[in-house]
Design a protein around this motif. Structure first.
Motif, short mmCIF file in Angstrom:
data_model
loop_
_atom_site.label_atom_id
_atom_site.label_comp_id
_atom_site.label_asym_id
_atom_site.label_seq_id
_atom_site.Cartn_x
_atom_site.Cartn_y
_atom_site.Cartn_z
N GLY A 229 7.70 -8.64 -90.44
CA GLY A 229 7.70 -7.45 -89.59
C GLY A 229 8.18 -7.57 -88.16
N ALA A 230 8.34 -8.79 -87.62
CA ALA A 230 8.75 -8.88 -86.21
C ALA A 230 10.19 -8.40 -86.01
N ASN A 231 11.02 -8.48 -87.07
CA ASN A 231 12.43 -8.05 -86.89
C ASN A 231 12.54 -6.55 -86.58
N GLU A 259 3.10 -10.22 -71.76
CA GLU A 259 3.41 -9.59 -73.05
C GLU A 259 4.48 -10.42 -73.76
N VAL A 260 4.55 -10.28 -75.10
CA VAL A 260 5.51 -11.10 -75.83
C VAL A 260 6.89 -10.44 -75.87
N ILE A 261 7.90 -11.29 -75.94
CA ILE A 261 9.26 -10.83 -76.22
C ILE A 261 9.42 -11.03 -77.73
N TRP A 262 9.65 -9.95 -78.45
CA TRP A 262 9.72 -10.05 -79.91
C TRP A 262 10.92 -10.89 -80.34
N GLY A 263 10.70 -11.66 -81.41
CA GLY A 263 11.79 -12.49 -81.94
C GLY A 263 11.93 -13.82 -81.22
N MET A 264 11.03 -14.10 -80.29
CA MET A 264 11.05 -15.38 -79.58
C MET A 264 9.81 -16.19 -79.93
N GLY A 265 9.97 -17.48 -80.11
CA GLY A 265 8.83 -18.37 -80.34
C GLY A 265 8.47 -18.49 -81.81
N HIS A 266 7.91 -19.63 -82.15
CA HIS A 266 7.49 -19.87 -83.53
C HIS A 266 6.45 -20.99 -83.52
N ARG A 267 5.40 -20.81 -84.31
CA ARG A 267 4.35 -21.84 -84.37
C ARG A 267 4.88 -23.20 -84.81
N GLU A 268 5.85 -23.21 -85.70
CA GLU A 268 6.34 -24.48 -86.24
C GLU A 268 7.47 -25.08 -85.41
N GLN A 314 11.60 -24.07 -71.45
CA GLN A 314 10.78 -25.26 -71.13
C GLN A 314 9.44 -25.25 -71.85
N LYS A 315 9.02 -24.09 -72.37
CA LYS A 315 7.77 -24.03 -73.15
C LYS A 315 8.04 -24.21 -74.64
N GLY A 316 9.28 -24.48 -74.99
CA GLY A 316 9.62 -24.64 -76.41
C GLY A 316 9.69 -23.32 -77.14
N VAL A 317 9.94 -22.23 -76.39
CA VAL A 317 10.02 -20.90 -77.01
C VAL A 317 11.49 -20.46 -77.05
N TYR A 318 12.02 -20.34 -78.25
CA TYR A 318 13.42 -19.96 -78.45
C TYR A 318 13.48 -18.86 -79.52
N ALA A 319 14.68 -18.38 -79.78
CA ALA A 319 14.85 -17.31 -80.78
C ALA A 319 14.39 -17.79 -82.16
N ASN A 320 13.69 -16.91 -82.87
CA ASN A 320 13.30 -17.22 -84.24
C ASN A 320 14.13 -16.39 -85.22
N VAL A 321 13.87 -16.55 -86.51
CA VAL A 321 14.71 -15.92 -87.55
C VAL A 321 14.75 -14.39 -87.42
N ASP A 322 13.66 -13.82 -86.88
CA ASP A 322 13.59 -12.37 -86.80
C ASP A 322 14.45 -11.80 -85.68
N PHE A 323 14.88 -12.67 -84.75
CA PHE A 323 15.59 -12.13 -83.60
C PHE A 323 16.91 -11.47 -83.99
N1 COA Z 1 7.27 -14.09 -75.46
C1 COA Z 1 6.75 -14.53 -74.31
N2 COA Z 1 6.06 -15.66 -74.19
C2 COA Z 1 5.88 -16.39 -75.29
C3 COA Z 1 6.39 -16.00 -76.54
C4 COA Z 1 7.11 -14.80 -76.59
N3 COA Z 1 7.62 -14.34 -77.75
N4 COA Z 1 6.05 -16.90 -77.45
C5 COA Z 1 5.34 -17.84 -76.82
N5 COA Z 1 5.24 -17.53 -75.50
C6 COA Z 1 4.56 -18.32 -74.49
C7 COA Z 1 3.04 -18.18 -74.64
O1 COA Z 1 2.56 -17.08 -73.91
C8 COA Z 1 2.56 -19.49 -74.10
O2 COA Z 1 2.61 -19.43 -72.70
P1 COA Z 1 1.50 -20.20 -71.79
O3 COA Z 1 1.65 -21.65 -72.16
O4 COA Z 1 1.91 -19.89 -70.40
O5 COA Z 1 0.19 -19.63 -72.19
C9 COA Z 1 3.63 -20.47 -74.54
O6 COA Z 1 4.83 -19.70 -74.71
C10 COA Z 1 3.33 -21.21 -75.82
O7 COA Z 1 3.22 -20.27 -76.87
P2 COA Z 1 2.04 -20.23 -77.93
O8 COA Z 1 1.32 -18.92 -77.81
O9 COA Z 1 1.24 -21.48 -77.88
O10 COA Z 1 2.83 -20.24 -79.27
P3 COA Z 1 2.20 -19.96 -80.68
O11 COA Z 1 2.69 -21.04 -81.55
O12 COA Z 1 0.74 -19.77 -80.61
O13 COA Z 1 2.79 -18.55 -81.07
C11 COA Z 1 4.16 -16.89 -82.02
C12 COA Z 1 3.88 -18.39 -81.91
C13 COA Z 1 5.24 -16.69 -83.07
C14 COA Z 1 2.88 -16.17 -82.49
C15 COA Z 1 4.60 -16.36 -80.66
O14 COA Z 1 5.70 -17.10 -80.22
C16 COA Z 1 4.94 -14.87 -80.71
O15 COA Z 1 4.04 -14.03 -80.62
N6 COA Z 1 6.26 -14.51 -80.82
C17 COA Z 1 6.66 -13.12 -80.87
C18 COA Z 1 6.45 -12.53 -82.24
C19 COA Z 1 7.49 -12.97 -83.23
O16 COA Z 1 8.68 -12.93 -82.97
N7 COA Z 1 7.02 -13.38 -84.42
C20 COA Z 1 7.87 -13.83 -85.48
C21 COA Z 1 7.67 -15.27 -85.78
S1 COA Z 1 8.83 -15.82 -87.02
#
Ligand code: COA
Length: 385
Positions: A229-231, A259-268, A314-323
């Motif tokens: 659903g993030a896409n 607030e989050v930027i959608w399509g950025m970041g991934h747990r893995e 620098q936080k390891g947050v980059y574009a994910n597949v949904d972007f």
């Molecule tokens: N936008 C803004 N900031 C983000 C971010 C995003 N999309 N994703 C991570 N960050 C920040 C966090 O706020 C955190 O900042 P802090 O260290 O100052 O507190 C830091 O980056 C580390 O992120 P963290 O929350 O530990 O990562 P996570 O592994 O718990 O979360 C997601 C992973 C996917 C839940 C998260 O990146 C997210 O919500 N992304 C947006 C939703 C999305 O696109 N989901 C699809 C995934 S395929």
């Protein structure tokens, strides 16, 4: 082990040889094959067989699978009639879960396995797998027409899986590049180790529930906003931003407000998601082919990624597949509420591979719990409460 870890984070729930992720290096491989090579050379049909059987198929095996898929892509009119009773405002994921669950009522051969040797009946497992993958795309395309008051478009026998899906959805033979992009999107979404929906597959498979029930459960898990659903959200965000010159201010305000930027970041992944790299390449190909004549949201997306890389890299947050997937789907004329259903079509291949793997060495899932309720106490009569 009695320690409770919320969400079972870090707890191995199974042993699997289907796919692997190296989040530090940004590597995803299916059965050992890097996702980049599969996206460049394979098709969704071939990748599905790889996931299911563990090996790349022979030409004969693939041709057989393809013709089986085509043979099973039409669904009985009872299912179409059932879908006509759904409210047109119903979400495609609710439709898909209900329709897949209903398949077992209309087709024979859906009997539950009984354990022991029946779980090793590879013919039965293969047949059910083909049928479910074949019908997933038909159901999603059918709903697009039924919810608008029209009869669905029948699948064609001369088109590949991705092409056929786009044809059934739009009624037009798709542009070859868009069909290839859809094919690659299906490959990229087909499998991703043990996530919530795949875990749902394992739990349901372990009870020897029927495969339609197993996949219906997985569709339910995928439908939640924390999973699929993030896409759809990315597309809404790009529309809200409106133009590339407004990106910096938008991103900075969002980050300031936590607030989050959608399509950025991934747990893995702590690097750019390898699937996003591939999708970006496809997007660039499309822009080039169209001489830049594409949805202006493509430029906004590129700028969002550039700015986020500066602010969040620098936080390891980059574009994910949904972007990039949503924007590519929108270029194919697909409505945003269908995006997660397309994810489910693709993921059915991975889910069914895990179903098969679970049955091979099955033990019913029965985790334990840490009880945190009341100590033993006596029943209180109504008058004394
Ligand atoms: N936008 C803004 N900031 C983000 C971010 C995003 N999309 N994703 C991570 N960050 C920040 C966090 O706020 C955190 O900042 P802090 O260290 O100052 O507190 C830091 O980056 C580390 O992120 P963290 O929350 O530990 O990562 P996570 O592994 O718990 O979360 C997601 C992973 C996917 C839940 C998260 O990146 C997210 O919500 N992304 C947006 C939703 C999305 O696109 N989901 C699809 C995934 S395929």
């Amino acid at each position: 082990m009695n320690e409770y870890l919320p969400g079972l984070e870090g707890v191995p729930a199974t042993q699997s040889n289907i796919s692997a992720i190296d989040g530090e290096k940004g590597i995803l491989a299916y059965r050992g094959y890097p996702i980049e090579q599969l996206a460049a050379h394979s098709t969704f049909e071939e990748t599905s067989l790889l996931l299911l059987d563990g090996q790349l198929p022979t030409a004969e095996g693939l041709a057989d699978f393809n013709s089986n898929l085509r043979r099973n892509s039409r669904v009985k009119y009872h299912i179409r009639d059932l879908m006509k009773t759904f409210p047109s405002s119903g979400h495609p994921m609710e439709m898909l879960q209900t329709s897949v669950a209903s398949l077992g009522m209309f087709y024979l051969g859906n009997e539950c396995l009984t354990g022991g040797d029946s779980c090793k009946d590879l013919d039965y497992i293969h047949n059910m797998t083909v049928k479910i993958i074949a019908r997933m795309s038909s159901l999603v395309a059918m709903w697009q027409h039924i919810r608008s008051g029209y009869d669905p478009i029948e699948p064609r026998n001369d088109l590949g899986y991705a092409e056929n899906f786009l044809y059934m959805l739009t009624g037009k033979e798709p542009d070859p590049l868009l069909a290839r992009i859809m094919d690659v999107c299906l490959i990229l979404h087909a499998e991703h180790t043990i996530n919530a929906s795949t875990f749902a597959v394992l739990v349901n498979a372990s009870t020897l529930a029927s495969p339609n029930s197993v996949i219906a459960a997985a569709i339910g898990a995928l439908s939640g906003p924390l999973h699929g659903g993030a896409n759809q959200k990315v597309l809404e965000m790009l529309a809200e931003i409106g133009s590339a010159d407004k990106v910096e201010a938008y991103v900075d305000t969002k980050l300031k407000n936590k607030e989050v930027i959608w399509g950025m970041g991934h747990r893995e992944y702590k690097t750019k998601d390898p699937r996003a790299v591939i999708l970006q390449g496809l997007m660039n190909q499309l822009i080039e082919k169209r001489g830049g004549n594409v949805n202006p949201m493509f430029e906004v997306a590129k700028e969002v990624e550039r700015v986020c890389e500066e602010r969040l890299g620098q936080k390891g947050v980059y574009a994910n597949v949904d972007f990039y997937s949503g924007i590519l789907y929108s270029e194919m004329g697909i409505p945003a509420d269908q995006f997660t259903a397309i994810f489910a079509i693709a993921r059915s291949a991975g889910w069914l591979a895990h179903w098969r793997e679970q049955l091979k060495d099955n033990r019913i899932f029965r985790p334990t719990q840490v009880y945190s309720g009341e100590p033993p106490r006596d029943y209180i009569d109504m008058d004394n409460r």
